[in-house]
Design a protein around this motif. Structure first.
Motif: not given
Length: 244
Positions: A9-18, A90-97, A123-127
């Motif tokens: 969510g860091s990108g979405a929060r930066k977008m909100a600040e911008k 959107g940031a909160k949703a990304e944090e939840k996921i 998100h990218i998941v590798v496993g």
């Protein structure tokens, strides 16, 4: 628990600040411009000339108009704050996921807010069960599929082609990984809705569309198996890209 790399969510929060700076900075600019016009008009009206005074009245009218426009925009808080709130949601949703993905067992690595030319990958998941690109959406309502193969929210087209977005990100990552392993592994794109009820059972253009409740199952049920060595090389490779 899965290893997490990066802050969700860091990108979405930066977008909100911008957006906050742009919107309220613009309003402040209009206020200053209106003040200047009224002050300038006041000085012009001191001249003893019909045409000069008329020009001053016109400037004063523009200044008053600017103030009225700013007042109307500022009092409509929904219109002003909607772009900001959308980014924060959107940031909160990304944090939840990210929190949900953290429940994956040891051996999985979750990259959050991964840089990409087509827009950051949430998100990218590798496993052990493969590589997954996950695009998170915070929309509420009912998600269905049109006859043309487009995602619908409450029977209406979404504001953006999310299928095209996540597929573009998938192809980009696949190209970056060419030559990393003897055989380039398949990348599984997923669109996950945190609040919407998803009524799509099958993949669309190879993309799984799920509610957050079924995200872990979608990852665990994948039949591809990656070796520990392959996982290690992929994680190291993605770590380098994220730091670029």
């Amino acid at each position: 628990m899965a290893k997490q790399v990066g802050k969700a969510g860091s990108g979405a929060r930066k977008m909100a600040e911008k957006r906050t700076l742009i919107i309220y900075g613009t309003l402040l600019g209009f206020i200053l411009a209106g003040s200047f016009l009224l002050k300038f008009a006041g000085k012009i009206l001191l001249f003893n000339s019909y045409w000069v005074n008329l020009f001053g009245l016109l400037i004063a009218g523009v200044g008053i108009g600017v103030f009225i426009a700013v007042f109307m925009i500022a009092t409509d808080s929904k219109e002003v704050d909607q772009p900001i709130n959308r980014a924060l949601k959107g940031a909160k949703a990304e944090e939840k996921i990210s929190e949900i993905l953290g429940q994956l067992p040891e051996g999985y690595t979750v990259f959050n807010d991964f840089p990409c030319p087509m827009g950051n990958i949430d998100h990218i998941v590798v496993g052990p069960t493969g590589i997954f690109i996950i695009e998170t959406k915070s929309h509420s309502g009912e998600v269905t599929l049109s006859q043309e193969g487009k995602l619908l929210l409450n029977s209406k087209e979404l504001e953006k082609d999310f299928l095209k977005q996540v597929l573009g990100q998938t192809f980009w990552l696949k190209e970056r990984m060419v030559g990393l392993l003897e055989k380039t592994p398949f990348i599984n794109p997923i669109i996950v809705f945190t609040n919407a009820f998803v009524k799509i059972d099958k993949p669309v253009k190879g993309v799984r569309i799920v509610n957050k409740k079924w995200l872990i199952d979608a990852i665990n049920e994948n039949k591809v198996q990656l070796s520990d060595e392959a996982i290690k090389r992929i994680v190291s490779f993605l770590t380098v890209i994220k730091q670029e």
